[in-house]
Design a protein around this motif. Structure first.
Motif, PDB file in Angstrom:
ATOM      1  N   MET A   1       0.844  -1.196   0.000  1.00  0.00           N
ATOM      2  CA  MET A   1       0.000   0.000   0.000  1.00  0.00           C
ATOM      3  C   MET A   1       0.879   1.246   0.000  1.00  0.00           C
ATOM      4  O   MET A   1       1.694   1.428   0.869  1.00  0.00           O
ATOM      5  CB  MET A   1      -0.868  -0.027   1.269  1.00  0.00           C
ATOM      6  N   THR A   2       0.734   2.045  -1.021  1.00  0.00           N
ATOM      7  CA  THR A   2       1.577   3.237  -1.080  1.00  0.00           C
ATOM      8  C   THR A   2       0.718   4.487  -0.875  1.00  0.00           C
ATOM      9  O   THR A   2       0.429   5.218  -1.807  1.00  0.00           O
ATOM     10  CB  THR A   2       2.299   3.341  -2.437  1.00  0.00           C
ATOM     11  N   ASP A   3       0.284   4.655   0.334  1.00  0.00           N
ATOM     12  CA  ASP A   3      -0.467   5.871   0.660  1.00  0.00           C
ATOM     13  C   ASP A   3       0.453   7.069   0.530  1.00  0.00           C
ATOM     14  O   ASP A   3       1.584   7.024   0.987  1.00  0.00           O
ATOM     15  CB  ASP A   3      -0.983   5.791   2.097  1.00  0.00           C
ATOM     16  N   ARG A   4      -0.050   8.117  -0.101  1.00  0.00           N
ATOM     17  CA  ARG A   4       0.771   9.320  -0.127  1.00  0.00           C
ATOM     18  C   ARG A   4       0.805   9.908   1.272  1.00  0.00           C
ATOM     19  O   ARG A   4      -0.183   9.836   2.009  1.00  0.00           O
ATOM     20  CB  ARG A   4       0.178  10.323  -1.119  1.00  0.00           C
ATOM     21  N   LEU A 300     -12.618   0.764   5.467  1.00  0.00           N
ATOM     22  CA  LEU A 300     -11.394   0.703   4.659  1.00  0.00           C
ATOM     23  C   LEU A 300     -11.642   1.101   3.211  1.00  0.00           C
ATOM     24  O   LEU A 300     -10.731   1.552   2.529  1.00  0.00           O
ATOM     25  CB  LEU A 300     -10.802  -0.715   4.711  1.00  0.00           C
ATOM     26  N   ILE A 301     -12.889   0.925   2.715  1.00  0.00           N
ATOM     27  CA  ILE A 301     -13.145   1.323   1.339  1.00  0.00           C
ATOM     28  C   ILE A 301     -13.582   2.782   1.251  1.00  0.00           C
ATOM     29  O   ILE A 301     -13.822   3.292   0.171  1.00  0.00           O
ATOM     30  CB  ILE A 301     -14.212   0.441   0.663  1.00  0.00           C
ATOM     31  N   SER A 302     -13.681   3.444   2.382  1.00  0.00           N
ATOM     32  CA  SER A 302     -13.954   4.882   2.339  1.00  0.00           C
ATOM     33  C   SER A 302     -12.677   5.571   1.871  1.00  0.00           C
ATOM     34  O   SER A 302     -11.594   4.998   1.944  1.00  0.00           O
ATOM     35  CB  SER A 302     -14.346   5.380   3.713  1.00  0.00           C
ATOM     36  N   PRO A 303     -12.804   6.789   1.389  1.00  0.00           N
ATOM     37  CA  PRO A 303     -11.597   7.411   0.825  1.00  0.00           C
ATOM     38  C   PRO A 303     -10.559   7.826   1.870  1.00  0.00           C
ATOM     39  O   PRO A 303      -9.482   8.270   1.479  1.00  0.00           O
ATOM     40  CB  PRO A 303     -12.119   8.643   0.094  1.00  0.00           C
ATOM     41  N   ALA A 304     -10.847   7.672   3.140  1.00  0.00           N
ATOM     42  CA  ALA A 304      -9.851   8.054   4.144  1.00  0.00           C
ATOM     43  C   ALA A 304      -8.676   7.080   4.100  1.00  0.00           C
ATOM     44  O   ALA A 304      -8.866   5.880   3.947  1.00  0.00           O
ATOM     45  CB  ALA A 304     -10.474   8.049   5.528  1.00  0.00           C
ATOM     46  N   LYS A 305      -7.473   7.611   4.198  1.00  0.00           N
ATOM     47  CA  LYS A 305      -6.290   6.754   4.260  1.00  0.00           C
ATOM     48  C   LYS A 305      -6.268   6.036   5.598  1.00  0.00           C
ATOM     49  O   LYS A 305      -6.840   6.503   6.585  1.00  0.00           O
ATOM     50  CB  LYS A 305      -5.022   7.600   4.154  1.00  0.00           C
ATOM     51  N   ARG A 306      -5.531   4.925   5.632  1.00  0.00           N
ATOM     52  CA  ARG A 306      -5.519   4.155   6.879  1.00  0.00           C
ATOM     53  C   ARG A 306      -4.862   4.946   8.005  1.00  0.00           C
ATOM     54  O   ARG A 306      -5.291   4.874   9.147  1.00  0.00           O
ATOM     55  CB  ARG A 306      -4.811   2.827   6.657  1.00  0.00           C
ATOM     56  N   GLU A 475      -2.534  -6.960   6.140  1.00  0.00           N
ATOM     57  CA  GLU A 475      -3.725  -7.713   5.738  1.00  0.00           C
ATOM     58  C   GLU A 475      -3.990  -8.875   6.672  1.00  0.00           C
ATOM     59  O   GLU A 475      -5.132  -9.174   6.993  1.00  0.00           O
ATOM     60  CB  GLU A 475      -3.537  -8.259   4.315  1.00  0.00           C
TER      61      GLU A 475
ATOM     62  N   THR B  57      -3.854  -5.799  -1.213  1.00  0.00           N
ATOM     63  CA  THR B  57      -2.941  -5.499  -2.315  1.00  0.00           C
ATOM     64  C   THR B  57      -2.625  -6.801  -3.051  1.00  0.00           C
ATOM     65  O   THR B  57      -2.481  -7.839  -2.416  1.00  0.00           O
ATOM     66  CB  THR B  57      -1.628  -4.898  -1.795  1.00  0.00           C
ATOM     67  N   ARG B  78     -10.526   4.514  -4.664  1.00  0.00           N
ATOM     68  CA  ARG B  78     -11.609   4.433  -3.673  1.00  0.00           C
ATOM     69  C   ARG B  78     -12.643   5.541  -3.867  1.00  0.00           C
ATOM     70  O   ARG B  78     -13.818   5.356  -3.593  1.00  0.00           O
ATOM     71  CB  ARG B  78     -11.038   4.479  -2.264  1.00  0.00           C
TER      72      ARG B  78
END
Lengths: 776, 264
Positions: A1-4, A300-306, A475, B57, B78
């Motif tokens: 996961m490459t969250d900015r 988790l499928i909401s647009p908020a990052k983890r 995961e 992923t 998303r």
């Protein structure tokens, strides 16, 4: 996961607001956070008051034989001791005195009096039996009979309902009067006039009777003082005759300080317990509960990052943790104040010392809630994220609580004081600082610790938060189904599916063996060494060191490897390197040695005294010039280089080395390397070197440079200790090193400057080294 | 709109060492079409859809949704999808309206657009009568409606349905299917997984039959039936699965890996 990395604070706010509202709608949370403190303390307070009322009322029975022989001033007044003999006259009510010459006796007290006479007879028998022997260690032939009599008297006292039996010997008043007369007339007698029968206070071993007997003793003491005063007065002697010294003990404690002492002990504990409790339950609901109810997927499928989700949840937990602590403090403070007033109005003059802390104290309490709440919120959230269900989450509370309580107990022990090293420990630092601040809120030397304590606490909170975030990215943690753990399958799998390099679990097992082994061996080893004759001891200790290194560090790593792993050369990075790489490692060791040495010398104030003086002396002789150099180089430089490198830079480093995360592996292996060194300043020293060694091994992809660095670094330390430096140095050496009789050998700044330059160049070279990549 | 390239996913597993949940899956879905993923339980449908919605992923391969890469730009992905599964939970201590509002705000909708969107969706799904009831008091059917509203609130171009009728009674299931059909007619790009043949037959323009992480066959219903001698999708499905199993067994005895059957 490459969250900015950029955070969207709007999303954090939206999630935070929802979580907060959700928790506020949860009755369980509200109960734990709001209702419990608001109700608990007042209820406890009232309960305690009632208990005090119930338990203090019943007076204890004192039976007195021979009261007719009591001299004046009057000891007994009616059915009680005269109130003037008590420091608090009301206490006279707590003891009922029954004597032979009271006119109105109830049947029970008449029976008690006759019992008392029988007991007195038994006691006389006992006195005759003992004679001049010591009753605590009677001669063997009398022991059995004495034991029988003691038990009989005890039993009779209990059966008769007599808490304390006082026997005044016949003619006691006359004896006293005779002596008073002798003293007043200053006449000498042939024999010492002190030989006359004395009163006896008999008491059974029962807890309540003992309390009553202590009261009776105090009454007799003050009565005796008055008798003595009268005696001196009659003889025309000064009152100070029996107490020529009578040193005054003066306790200079202001009233606020006295209460601050109580608060200083009590409130940090409450603060810690409440920040943990306030954090834990919401955290479990917010993380494990979310998984359990199936809403985690939705979130988790909401647009908020983890990371945004974790931060929002962390803030929510922190709000509850802080609120719980604040509400508890307010409730406890108000209850305590009210109780003090209540007790004060009944019993004026005695200050219980529980009045609330001054405003400055309240201020510091509120400030210190923040680091504690932040730390516990982050830890709880990480644990709760790891848990599969709320039930599993709640299981994690007990171990957390045990660790926290241990730290609290450690902080409460008198030897542990606020000092640099303690101030940067988690939980301990804030508690100790708060304790000091409550006693003296403005002391400059205490306030100087504030940045360190707050800074360290927030670093720990940050680390725990980072752990929580990484859990949210894992995961296997987020979607851990309730799979059943099967030991047989698991063991079988260890054999059939050997991974090429160790797993973190394997590394932790290895480290645990090393740590526990060290702790277990410490005591027997010390015993064995001290049983040896003095001259052999140092040599034996050196060989023990070698054996310990091989047994605890090298062996577990080598034994576990073929059993668990398929690729030994990759695990231990047995890659050949060019001589220039080895030269770089050696150069780095040479350059870093003086720098680290000076750093540790300047940081000495920071660490608590590690070893008792005796052990330090022993270490000096052990590593001193009496031993042959080759042995020391073998034991202190070569063996640790091999054993420790294979464990820490081989097994442990590979276990945590994942593509793109080698810095985590370096950090963890360095901390583990530090931890096995046990003594605080060595832990720091080893962690520091562990970072360099980890970098060296990761960058070069080979363990050999690490080994070379370690051996050379330790070797220099050994040789430096042995080098008999002349006090006067030739001119070239004078500006590089100085040898002081007191401080010993130290490096001067030109040498340090050269070393620093060299170390920087070498570290930069190493940093830019083309990395061969992860072992995975 | 959805392009899936060679998507694979492996999980570590205690018993077998490693589970290949998804093995080289590839397909595309266009706007205005419902693409069905048909397969038995444990076939890899959920894994595939979770990867597409960036919760998981991929081990290898990738996918693009509305031009965004699921690995490089998960946030962008998303924001462009609505995801609904039969197992998605709802917050018990929130009302239907609060739930939908919450997710709408997270999607960055301003208050005007949000309330307009909620009004429209609640009217379409006839949810107004329980809009302000706590989710814990709602029936299963009502809860699924709330979930649908939650997935649609930001009007995403792509919708992912993972067995959305699981546990629903016939009436509610039918309402869900009708909603999916309406959404398709609105031009949404929809991917729909199910193990129920009738749902697939009724709804899907094109299908992929997935088993043990691999796509065994893909195409329109007519293409699939023409390729086989069977007259009905269910029979065709059984044929494919049993063929695959025999094939696997033969390969296991000759100790060579099976080559994957390609999708479109």
């Amino acid at each position: 996961m490459t969250d900015r990395p950029r955070l969207d604070f709007r999303k954090i706010r939206i999630v935070f607001q929802r979580e907060l509202r959700d928790q506020l709608r949860d009755r369980r949370t509200l109960f734990m956070v709001m209702a419990l403190p608001v109700l608990l303390y007042p209820a406890l307070g009232i309960g305690m008051l009632q208990m005090a009322v119930v338990f203090s009322e019943k007076p204890r029975t004192v039976v007195m034989l021979g009261s007719a022989s009591l001299p004046s001033p009057q000891l007994v007044d009616g059915t009680a001791f005269a109130p003037r003999w008590f420091s608090d006259p009301d206490d006279a009510q707590r003891l009922t005195v029954e004597t032979t010459d009271q006119p109105h006796t109830s049947p029970e007290s008449a029976r008690r009096l006759s019992d008392a006479k029988a007991i007195h007879k038994l006691f006389d028998q006992r006195s005759q039996l003992i004679g001049t022997d010591d009753p605590d260690s009677p001669p063997p032939e009398k022991a059995q009979e004495l034991q029988r009599l003691n038990e009989l008297i005890n039993e009779r006292l209990r059966d008769a309902g007599i808490d304390v039996l006082v026997v005044i010997p016949d003619g006691f008043a006359d004896s006293l009067q005779e002596i008073n007369r002798l003293i007043a007339s200053r006449s000498r007698t042939a024999e010492d006039p002190s030989e006359y029968p004395r009163p006896v206070i008999l008491v059974s071993g029962d807890e309540k009777s003992l309390i009553a007997s202590r009261r009776v003793e105090r009454v007799f003491n003050s009565w005796e003082k008055e008798l003595l005063r009268l005696r001196l007065e009659a003889a025309g002697l000064p009152r100070s005759l029996p107490s020529p010294v009578d040193a005054a003990v003066v306790k200079i404690v202001g009233s606020t300080q006295e209460s601050a002492l109580v608060w200083g002990k009590l409130y940090p504990v409450i603060l810690v317990l409440m920040t943990v409790t306030g954090a834990f339950y919401p955290a479990v609901d917010l993380a494990a509960g979310e998984k359990e109810r199936g809403t985690m997927e939705t979130l988790l499928i909401s647009p908020a990052k983890r990371i945004e989700l974790v931060l929002a949840k962390f803030l929510t937990v922190m709000v509850f943790s802080t609120a719980t602590a604040v509400l508890n403090l307010i409730s406890l403070g108000l209850t305590a104040t009210y109780m003090v007033q209540l007790v004060g109005s009944v019993n004026s003059g005695t200050d219980v010392g529980l009045s609330p802390p001054p405003t400055s104290g309240v201020f510091w309490l509120l400030i210190m809630i923040l680091p504690l709440a932040a730390f516990f919120s982050a830890i709880s959230l990480a644990l709760a994220t790891f848990a599969r269900s709320t039930r599993e989450g709640q299981y994690y509370l007990s171990p957390l609580m045990i660790v926290v309580m241990l730290l609290v107990a450690l902080a409460a022990s008198p030897g542990v004081e606020l000092q640099p090293f303690h101030s940067v420990l988690p939980v301990l630092g804030p508690i100790l600082l708060l304790r000091e601040l409550l006693v003296n809120p403005t002391a400059a030397e205490t306030l100087a610790y504030l940045p360190a304590v707050l800074g360290a606490s927030f670093v720990y909170a940050g680390l725990a938060l980072w752990w929580a975030v990484s859990q949210f990215h894992s995961e296997s943690v987020l979607f851990r189904e309730a799979e059943r753990f099967d030991l047989r399958l698991w063991v079988k799998r260890l054999w059939t599916h050997k991974p090429p390099v160790p797993s973190p679990g394997g590394a932790i097992t290895c480290l645990a063996i090393a740590m526990f082994g060290q702790v277990l061996l410490m005591q027997p080893l010390a015993g064995w060494l001290s049983s040896l004759p003095e001259p052999d001891r140092a040599k034996a200790a050196i060989w023990a060191l070698v054996a310990q290194q091989i047994l605890l560090f090298l062996l577990p790593a080598w034994m576990l490897t073929p059993a668990l792993l398929s690729n030994i050369s990759r695990t231990f990075r047995l890659r050949r390197v060019t001589p220039s790489t080895i030269a770089l490692a050696v150069g780095l060791a040479v350059a870093l040695h003086p720098l680290v040495q000076e750093l540790m010398r300047h940081l000495q104030w920071f660490f608590p005294q590690g070893l008792p003086e005796g052990s330090q002396d022993f270490l000096k002789t052990m590593l001193g010039p009496t031993q042959p150099a080759w042995l020391l180089l073998f034991a202190v430089a070569l063996t640790p280089a091999i054993c420790e490198e294979f464990l820490f830079r081989g097994f442990v480093l590979s276990a945590f080395d994942r593509p793109g995360q080698s810095h985590v592996a370096v950090l963890f292996s360095a901390v583990a390397f530090g931890a096995v060194h046990m003594i605080p300043h060595q832990v720091f020293y080893a962690t520091l070197l562990g970072l360099v060694l980890g970098l060296l091994v990761i960058r070069t992809g080979s363990i050999w440079p690490g080994l070379a660095f370690h051996a050379v670094f330790n070797g220099i330390a050994v040789l430096r200790e042995r080098w008999d430096v002349p006090t006067t140095l030739p001119a070239w050496g004078d500006w590089l090193i100085s040898n002081n009789a007191e401080t010993g050998l130290s490096y001067d700044w030109p040498l340090l400057l050269i070393a620093a330059l060299a170390a920087t160049v070498l570290l930069v070279t190493l940093w830019r080294w083309p990395s061969p990549g992860s072992v995975r | 709109m959805i392009e899936v390239h060679d998507l694979s996913k492996r999980f570590p597993d205690l018993q077998q060492g490693e589970i290949v949940a998804l093995d080289g899956v590839r397909f595309t879905v266009d706007p205005g079409e419902v693409f069905g993923l048909l397969g038995p339980n444990g076939a890899g449908k959920t894994t595939c859809l979770r990867i597409l919605s960036t919760i998981l992923t991929p081990t290898s391969g990738t996918a693009r949704i509305d031009g965004r890469d699921i690995v490089d730009d998960p946030d962008g992905v998303r924001a462009r999808i609505g995801f609904l599964s039969g197992s998605t939970g709802l917050y018990d201590r929130m009302t239907a309206r609060e739930t939908v509002e919450y997710f709408g705000r997270l999607y960055g909708l301003d208050e005007d657009r949000l309330s307009a969107s909620i009004d429209r969706i609640f009217t379409t799904l006839s949810m107004n009568e329980f809009a302000d009831t706590l989710n814990s008091r709602l029936s299963t059917g009502m809860r699924q409606k709330v979930s649908i509203a939650r997935a649609l609130v930001h009007d995403p171009p792509v919708l992912i349905f993972d067995e959305p009728t699981t546990g629903l009674d016939v009436l509610v299931a039918r309402a869900v299917l009708d909603t999916v059909a309406t959404l398709r007619d609105e031009g949404k790009c929809i991917i729909y997984s199910t193990h129920i043949m009738r749902e697939a037959e009724r709804l899907c323009d094109r299908l992929a039959i997935i088993h043990r992480g691999r796509i065994l066959a893909a195409g329109s219903q007519r293409d699939l039936l023409e390729a086989s001698e069977q007259s009905d999708l269910e029979e065709h499905f059984f044929d494919l699965v049993s063929q695959f199993e025999t094939h696997e067994k033969q390969h296991a005895s000759t100790k060579s890996g099976p080559d994957s059957e390609a999708g479109p």
